[in-house]
Design a protein around this motif. Structure first.
Motif, PDB file in Angstrom:
ATOM      1  N   CYS A  43       0.662  64.931  59.690  1.00 26.96           N
ATOM      2  CA  CYS A  43      -0.156  63.786  60.085  1.00 26.96           C
ATOM      3  C   CYS A  43       0.072  63.585  61.576  1.00 26.96           C
ATOM      4  O   CYS A  43       1.182  63.260  62.006  1.00 26.96           O
ATOM      5  N   TYR A  44      -0.983  63.840  62.370  1.00 25.15           N
ATOM      6  CA  TYR A  44      -0.909  63.703  63.813  1.00 25.15           C
ATOM      7  C   TYR A  44      -1.902  62.626  64.221  1.00 25.15           C
ATOM      8  O   TYR A  44      -3.098  62.838  64.229  1.00 25.15           O
ATOM      9  N   PHE A  45      -1.377  61.446  64.509  1.00 30.87           N
ATOM     10  CA  PHE A  45      -2.236  60.352  64.963  1.00 30.87           C
ATOM     11  C   PHE A  45      -1.426  59.517  65.941  1.00 30.87           C
ATOM     12  O   PHE A  45      -1.189  59.943  67.050  1.00 30.87           O
ATOM     13  N   GLU A  46      -0.984  58.355  65.527  1.00 29.53           N
ATOM     14  CA  GLU A  46      -0.158  57.536  66.403  1.00 29.53           C
ATOM     15  C   GLU A  46       1.263  58.075  66.463  1.00 29.53           C
ATOM     16  O   GLU A  46       1.956  57.934  67.455  1.00 29.53           O
ATOM     17  N   LYS A  47       1.698  58.684  65.369  1.00 26.96           N
ATOM     18  CA  LYS A  47       2.989  59.364  65.301  1.00 26.96           C
ATOM     19  C   LYS A  47       2.727  60.804  64.890  1.00 26.96           C
ATOM     20  O   LYS A  47       1.694  61.120  64.305  1.00 26.96           O
ATOM     21  N   ILE A  48       3.687  61.663  65.184  1.00 29.17           N
ATOM     22  CA  ILE A  48       3.598  63.064  64.758  1.00 29.17           C
ATOM     23  C   ILE A  48       4.584  63.254  63.617  1.00 29.17           C
ATOM     24  O   ILE A  48       5.781  63.004  63.772  1.00 29.17           O
ATOM     25  N   ASN A  49       4.046  63.663  62.470  1.00 26.05           N
ATOM     26  CA  ASN A  49       4.880  63.843  61.288  1.00 26.05           C
ATOM     27  C   ASN A  49       4.616  65.226  60.701  1.00 26.05           C
ATOM     28  O   ASN A  49       3.485  65.552  60.364  1.00 26.05           O
ATOM     29  N   ASP A  50       5.667  66.016  60.600  1.00 27.16           N
ATOM     30  CA  ASP A  50       5.609  67.337  59.978  1.00 27.16           C
ATOM     31  C   ASP A  50       6.640  67.375  58.858  1.00 27.16           C
ATOM     32  O   ASP A  50       7.816  67.102  59.085  1.00 27.16           O
ATOM     33  N   ARG A  51       6.184  67.715  57.647  1.00 28.67           N
ATOM     34  CA  ARG A  51       7.111  67.882  56.518  1.00 28.67           C
ATOM     35  C   ARG A  51       6.847  69.245  55.899  1.00 28.67           C
ATOM     36  O   ARG A  51       5.716  69.587  55.575  1.00 28.67           O
ATOM     37  N   PHE A  52       7.913  70.018  55.754  1.00 29.39           N
ATOM     38  CA  PHE A  52       7.824  71.343  55.158  1.00 29.39           C
ATOM     39  C   PHE A  52       8.549  71.332  53.822  1.00 29.39           C
ATOM     40  O   PHE A  52       9.720  70.950  53.753  1.00 29.39           O
ATOM     41  N   GLU A  53       7.851  71.733  52.773  1.00 28.35           N
ATOM     42  CA  GLU A  53       8.442  71.834  51.439  1.00 28.35           C
ATOM     43  C   GLU A  53       8.520  73.307  51.073  1.00 28.35           C
ATOM     44  O   GLU A  53       7.504  73.971  50.919  1.00 28.35           O
ATOM     45  N   PHE A  54       9.736  73.811  50.945  1.00 34.12           N
ATOM     46  CA  PHE A  54       9.985  75.207  50.607  1.00 34.12           C
ATOM     47  C   PHE A  54      10.327  75.278  49.115  1.00 34.12           C
ATOM     48  O   PHE A  54      11.214  74.554  48.656  1.00 34.12           O
ATOM     49  N   THR A  55       9.653  76.139  48.373  1.00 35.39           N
ATOM     50  CA  THR A  55       9.953  76.339  46.959  1.00 35.39           C
ATOM     51  C   THR A  55      10.081  77.833  46.703  1.00 35.39           C
ATOM     52  O   THR A  55       9.141  78.587  46.953  1.00 35.39           O
ATOM     53  N   LEU A  56      11.244  78.243  46.217  1.00 36.33           N
ATOM     54  CA  LEU A  56      11.475  79.645  45.897  1.00 36.33           C
ATOM     55  C   LEU A  56      11.160  79.907  44.431  1.00 36.33           C
ATOM     56  O   LEU A  56      11.177  78.980  43.611  1.00 36.33           O
ATOM     57  N   ASN A  57      10.905  81.159  44.106  1.00 33.67           N
ATOM     58  CA  ASN A  57      10.603  81.514  42.723  1.00 33.67           C
ATOM     59  C   ASN A  57      11.791  81.266  41.789  1.00 33.67           C
ATOM     60  O   ASN A  57      11.618  81.188  40.581  1.00 33.67           O
ATOM     61  N   THR A  58      12.980  81.076  42.344  1.00 32.14           N
ATOM     62  CA  THR A  58      14.167  80.777  41.540  1.00 32.14           C
ATOM     63  C   THR A  58      14.218  79.306  41.132  1.00 32.14           C
ATOM     64  O   THR A  58      15.050  78.911  40.333  1.00 32.14           O
ATOM     65  N   GLY A  59      13.331  78.495  41.722  1.00 24.90           N
ATOM     66  CA  GLY A  59      13.320  77.063  41.452  1.00 24.90           C
ATOM     67  C   GLY A  59      13.995  76.255  42.547  1.00 24.90           C
ATOM     68  O   GLY A  59      13.886  75.028  42.575  1.00 24.90           O
ATOM     69  N   LYS A  60      14.695  76.931  43.449  1.00 24.28           N
ATOM     70  CA  LYS A  60      15.345  76.227  44.556  1.00 24.28           C
ATOM     71  C   LYS A  60      14.276  75.593  45.428  1.00 24.28           C
ATOM     72  O   LYS A  60      13.261  76.210  45.746  1.00 24.28           O
ATOM     73  N   ARG A  61      14.504  74.327  45.831  1.00 24.46           N
ATOM     74  CA  ARG A  61      13.562  73.601  46.685  1.00 24.46           C
ATOM     75  C   ARG A  61      14.302  73.010  47.867  1.00 24.46           C
ATOM     76  O   ARG A  61      15.449  72.609  47.756  1.00 24.46           O
ATOM     77  N   LEU A  62      13.588  72.953  48.981  1.00 29.24           N
ATOM     78  CA  LEU A  62      14.157  72.385  50.195  1.00 29.24           C
ATOM     79  C   LEU A  62      13.043  71.654  50.918  1.00 29.24           C
ATOM     80  O   LEU A  62      11.923  72.167  51.008  1.00 29.24           O
TER      81      LEU A  62
END
Length: 187
Positions: A161-180
């Protein structure tokens, strides 16, 4: 982070090159991919970055003629069974996405991806929604990327979301079920 630092992060990526050997067969130079054992005409890589292993080190140059590499002002002739590596290209949409995000988001995305044992050169799919919003004042949405390092698969969703603030969120999901999940906000 300046352009040189971004380039450095590209240069240290695993699997950034296709390695193999070259042979001259019937007056044509052939590249044999070490991993896939596939053969390709070396002339298909003209004007691209190529490295040759000579004197116990990699020397970087440009393939300017089939069988000739320009390294600075020097032209090096290839020999049969020379070990070479050819720089891989990023998927175009991923390349545009990486150019479009700010330095902090770029750095955190790349280093997190690398910590999961993936390289940006492992990308097999990228949907860059951000590229469709270039004329918009408010830019928000999600980009999708899939990485395959031959051992695992990693799906990445980049919420932005790039407007008044800059917000970047990355969701990593591996095939093993591990999430970050990593998030970077700039006011």
């Amino acid at each position: 982070m300046n352009r040189q630092q971004r380039i450095y992060l590209f240069d240290i990526q695993k699997r950034a090159y296709t390695e193999g050997t070259v042979e001259q067969i019937n007056d044509q130079w052939i590249f044999f991919d070490e991993e896939s054992e596939e053969a390709a005409m070396l002339e298909d890589y003209l004007q691209q970055e190529i490295e040759i292993f000579r004197k116990n080190r990699w020397r970087k140059g440009i393939l300017f003629e089939s069988g000739k590499i320009r390294i600075g002002n020097e032209a090096i002739m290839l020999r049969d069974h020379d070990l070479v590596r050819i720089r891989k290209h990023l998927i175009y949409s991923l390349e545009r996405l990486l150019e479009g995000i700010n330095d902090d988001a770029f750095f955190h995305f790349i280093t997190t991806l690398n910590s999961l044992n993936f390289s940006i050169f492992d990308c097999i799919y990228c949907y860059n929604h951000l590229s469709f919003l270039s004329d918009e004042q408010r830019k928000d949405g999600v980009n999708f990327m899939v990485f395959d390092n031959q051992e695992q698969i990693c799906n990445v969703q980049h919420h932005f979301c790039y407007f008044e603030k800059i917000n970047d969120r990355f969701e990593f999901t591996l095939n093993t079920g591990k999430r970050l999940i990593i998030e970077k906000m700039i006011s």
